[in-house]
Design a protein around this motif. Structure first.
Motif, mmCIF file in Angstrom:
data_model
loop_
_atom_site.group_PDB
_atom_site.id
_atom_site.type_symbol
_atom_site.label_atom_id
_atom_site.label_comp_id
_atom_site.label_asym_id
_atom_site.label_seq_id
_atom_site.Cartn_x
_atom_site.Cartn_y
_atom_site.Cartn_z
ATOM 1 N N ARG A 137 37.514 28.962 47.394
ATOM 2 C CA ARG A 137 37.396 30.194 48.183
ATOM 3 C C ARG A 137 38.284 31.269 47.570
ATOM 4 N NH1 ARG A 137 38.696 26.028 51.943
ATOM 5 N NH2 ARG A 137 36.854 25.210 53.000
ATOM 6 N N GLU A 138 37.814 32.518 47.615
ATOM 7 C CA GLU A 138 38.531 33.596 46.941
ATOM 8 C C GLU A 138 38.707 34.816 47.836
ATOM 9 O OE1 GLU A 138 35.882 34.369 43.726
ATOM 10 O OE2 GLU A 138 36.545 32.647 42.519
ATOM 11 N N VAL A 139 39.745 35.589 47.551
ATOM 12 C CA VAL A 139 39.871 36.930 48.112
ATOM 13 C C VAL A 139 39.375 37.884 47.029
ATOM 14 C CG1 VAL A 139 41.758 36.438 49.703
ATOM 15 C CG2 VAL A 139 42.288 37.076 47.347
ATOM 16 N N ASP A 140 38.831 39.024 47.438
ATOM 17 C CA ASP A 140 38.198 39.923 46.470
ATOM 18 C C ASP A 140 39.182 40.439 45.430
ATOM 19 O OD1 ASP A 140 35.719 39.653 47.670
ATOM 20 O OD2 ASP A 140 36.042 41.339 49.034
ATOM 21 N N PHE A 141 40.374 40.868 45.879
ATOM 22 C CA PHE A 141 41.376 41.403 44.955
ATOM 23 C C PHE A 141 42.762 40.873 45.320
ATOM 24 C CE2 PHE A 141 37.986 44.532 45.079
ATOM 25 C CZ PHE A 141 37.754 44.782 43.735
ATOM 26 N N TYR A 142 43.523 40.556 44.297
ATOM 27 C CA TYR A 142 44.889 40.072 44.494
ATOM 28 C C TYR A 142 45.773 40.780 43.479
ATOM 29 C CZ TYR A 142 48.766 36.680 44.869
ATOM 30 O OH TYR A 142 49.987 36.081 45.045
ATOM 31 N N ILE A 143 46.732 41.550 43.962
ATOM 32 C CA ILE A 143 47.646 42.278 43.078
ATOM 33 C C ILE A 143 48.964 41.518 43.046
ATOM 34 C CG2 ILE A 143 48.744 44.491 42.585
ATOM 35 C CD1 ILE A 143 46.639 45.788 44.421
ATOM 36 N N GLU A 144 49.261 40.960 41.904
ATOM 37 C CA GLU A 144 50.445 40.109 41.747
ATOM 38 C C GLU A 144 51.543 40.856 41.005
ATOM 39 O OE1 GLU A 144 51.557 35.789 39.725
ATOM 40 O OE2 GLU A 144 49.620 36.743 39.342
ATOM 41 N N HIS A 145 52.731 40.865 41.559
ATOM 42 C CA HIS A 145 53.879 41.438 40.870
ATOM 43 C C HIS A 145 54.445 40.372 39.936
ATOM 44 C CE1 HIS A 145 57.630 43.535 40.051
ATOM 45 N NE2 HIS A 145 57.157 44.591 40.686
ATOM 46 N N ARG A 146 54.810 40.773 38.746
ATOM 47 C CA ARG A 146 55.300 39.803 37.766
ATOM 48 C C ARG A 146 56.661 39.228 38.160
ATOM 49 N NH1 ARG A 146 51.678 39.924 33.635
ATOM 50 N NH2 ARG A 146 50.465 41.842 33.416
ATOM 51 N N ASP A 147 57.368 39.920 39.055
ATOM 52 C CA ASP A 147 58.582 39.384 39.644
ATOM 53 C C ASP A 147 58.175 38.583 40.872
ATOM 54 O OD1 ASP A 147 60.910 38.829 41.020
ATOM 55 O OD2 ASP A 147 61.749 40.841 40.835
ATOM 56 N N GLU B 143 47.421 22.716 45.673
ATOM 57 C CA GLU B 143 47.092 21.311 45.584
ATOM 58 C C GLU B 143 46.227 21.100 44.352
ATOM 59 O OE1 GLU B 143 45.161 20.328 49.210
ATOM 60 O OE2 GLU B 143 46.931 20.656 50.463
ATOM 61 N N PRO B 144 46.052 19.848 43.914
ATOM 62 C CA PRO B 144 45.191 19.593 42.752
ATOM 63 C C PRO B 144 43.812 20.224 42.936
ATOM 64 C CG PRO B 144 46.385 17.608 43.350
ATOM 65 C CD PRO B 144 46.642 18.618 44.444
ATOM 66 N N LYS B 145 43.290 20.816 41.886
ATOM 67 C CA LYS B 145 41.996 21.501 41.951
ATOM 68 C C LYS B 145 40.881 20.532 42.307
ATOM 69 C CE LYS B 145 39.052 24.677 39.387
ATOM 70 N NZ LYS B 145 38.865 25.413 38.123
ATOM 71 N N ARG B 146 40.050 20.927 43.279
ATOM 72 C CA ARG B 146 38.931 20.110 43.691
ATOM 73 C C ARG B 146 37.667 20.573 42.975
ATOM 74 N NH1 ARG B 146 40.133 20.624 50.197
ATOM 75 N NH2 ARG B 146 42.244 19.725 50.155
ATOM 76 N N SER B 147 36.630 19.733 43.031
ATOM 77 C CA SER B 147 35.370 20.101 42.405
ATOM 78 C C SER B 147 34.715 21.223 43.196
ATOM 79 C CB SER B 147 34.438 18.889 42.349
ATOM 80 O OG SER B 147 34.165 18.412 43.653
ATOM 81 N N PHE C 13 52.661 44.761 37.329
ATOM 82 C CA PHE C 13 51.666 44.124 38.187
ATOM 83 C C PHE C 13 50.516 43.542 37.369
ATOM 84 C CE2 PHE C 13 53.694 47.399 40.745
ATOM 85 C CZ PHE C 13 53.935 46.754 41.944
ATOM 86 N N LYS C 14 49.861 42.558 37.958
ATOM 87 C CA LYS C 14 48.661 41.980 37.379
ATOM 88 C C LYS C 14 47.583 41.942 38.442
ATOM 89 C CE LYS C 14 46.951 37.950 34.836
ATOM 90 N NZ LYS C 14 47.299 36.611 34.279
ATOM 91 N N LEU C 15 46.429 42.499 38.134
ATOM 92 C CA LEU C 15 45.321 42.559 39.089
ATOM 93 C C LEU C 15 44.346 41.423 38.832
ATOM 94 C CD1 LEU C 15 43.583 43.931 41.274
ATOM 95 C CD2 LEU C 15 42.662 45.425 39.482
ATOM 96 N N HIS C 16 44.063 40.654 39.898
ATOM 97 C CA HIS C 16 43.091 39.568 39.817
ATOM 98 C C HIS C 16 41.878 39.917 40.663
ATOM 99 C CE1 HIS C 16 46.139 36.688 38.209
ATOM 100 N NE2 HIS C 16 46.974 37.362 38.994
ATOM 101 N N GLY C 17 40.697 39.713 40.140
ATOM 102 C CA GLY C 17 39.474 39.852 40.920
ATOM 103 C C GLY C 17 38.959 38.459 41.250
ATOM 104 N N GLY C 18 38.598 38.208 42.518
ATOM 105 C CA GLY C 18 38.133 36.884 42.903
ATOM 106 C C GLY C 18 39.230 35.849 42.742
ATOM 107 N N TYR C 19 40.297 36.000 43.520
ATOM 108 C CA TYR C 19 41.474 35.138 43.363
ATOM 109 C C TYR C 19 41.447 33.980 44.366
ATOM 110 C CZ TYR C 19 46.355 33.703 42.924
ATOM 111 O OH TYR C 19 47.507 32.993 42.725
ATOM 112 N N PRO C 20 41.544 32.719 43.896
ATOM 113 C CA PRO C 20 41.514 31.551 44.795
ATOM 114 C C PRO C 20 42.877 31.312 45.448
ATOM 115 C CG PRO C 20 41.718 30.817 42.529
ATOM 116 C CD PRO C 20 41.565 32.319 42.480
ATOM 117 N N HIS C 21 43.200 32.103 46.442
ATOM 118 C CA HIS C 21 44.515 32.006 47.087
ATOM 119 C C HIS C 21 44.641 30.657 47.806
ATOM 120 C CE1 HIS C 21 48.053 33.004 49.390
ATOM 121 N NE2 HIS C 21 48.151 34.150 48.751
#
Length: 231
Positions: free
Chosen positions: A74-84, A66-70, A47-55
């Motif tokens: 917006r972010e969620v406080d925590f996002y736990i991503e599985h490497r699979d 989509e292409p990154k805007r200026s 797993f990889k833990l992200h703080g302030g993740y722009p979902h």
């Protein structure tokens, strides 16, 4: 995860307060505690833990990358991503009871964010954590709009005895009629979900505890054969 967060946050607040660290309590402190608990639970090789993740679900109406805007996304406080990439992710939003940012509108904003993530990724585990001084957490719950007050006593009984009220007291179905979604929410999301389905997952149930932690799980729409508590 919800049970670990409930137990760990409440115990850590008790410990830190006993060590005379209460002056540092707030949302920043809460996020630090949550970060420590998650980091202790997950396997960093998987797993990889992200703080302030722009979902993407809360940044784009389509829920697609989509292409990154200026400007800041917006972010969620925590996002736990599985490497699979085939394994479900976990999203967590957290609020500190008593903070000037912990108003009912902002709690709703967090719930709406998680609802968009759940809609976009149905397999995701989406949790909302409300923690802080017991009196302040209770005050946040009591501040819900009057159109939702009708079922508040049922919700409080559910907090005291989860799952014991007709088997469905811990389910919450937010789809109020005659109520306008606050501008704060409309302006902070790419679109507003029609409804939110939540279930009380865990809560501090220690008599006279100075600190309380409540964890809700955001769920998909209930099956037509089941009953859902409405507010």
């Amino acid at each position: 995860m919800g049970k670990r967060l409930r137990d760990g946050i409440t115990a850590r607040l008790e410990y830190d307060f006993a060590c005379d660290r209460g002056h540092s309590f707030g949302e920043y402190h809460l996020h630090g505690v949550i970060n420590e608990i998650i980091s202790a639970i997950i396997d960093p090789g998987l797993f990889k833990l992200h703080g302030g993740y722009p979902h993407p679900a809360i940044n784009n109406a389509t829920g697609l990358d989509e292409p990154k805007r200026s400007g800041r996304r917006r972010e969620v406080d925590f996002y736990i991503e599985h490497r699979d990439t085939n394994v479900a992710r976990t999203c967590i939003e957290a609020k500190w009871g008593g903070s000037s940012y912990c108003t009912w509108d902002r709690v709703l904003l967090d719930l709406y964010r998680l609802a968009l993530v759940k809609e976009h990724c149905p397999d995701s585990e989406c949790l909302f954590v409300l923690a802080g001084p017991t009196a302040e957490v209770d005050a946040v719950l009591e501040s819900m709009p009057s159109v939702w007050q009708a079922n508040y006593s049922r919700q409080m009984r559910a907090l005291q005895s989860p799952g014991k009220k007709n088997g469905v007291a811990t389910s919450r179905h937010f789809r109020p009629s005659g109520w306008t979604v606050p501008d704060l929410i409309r302006e902070s999301l790419p679109r507003v979900p029609v409804e939110i389905h939540t279930k009380l997952a865990h809560h501090t149930n220690v008599k006279d505890s100075k600190w309380k932690t409540v964890v809700w799980r955001i769920e998909g729409p209930p099956s037509t054969g089941g009953e859902t508590s409405r507010t």
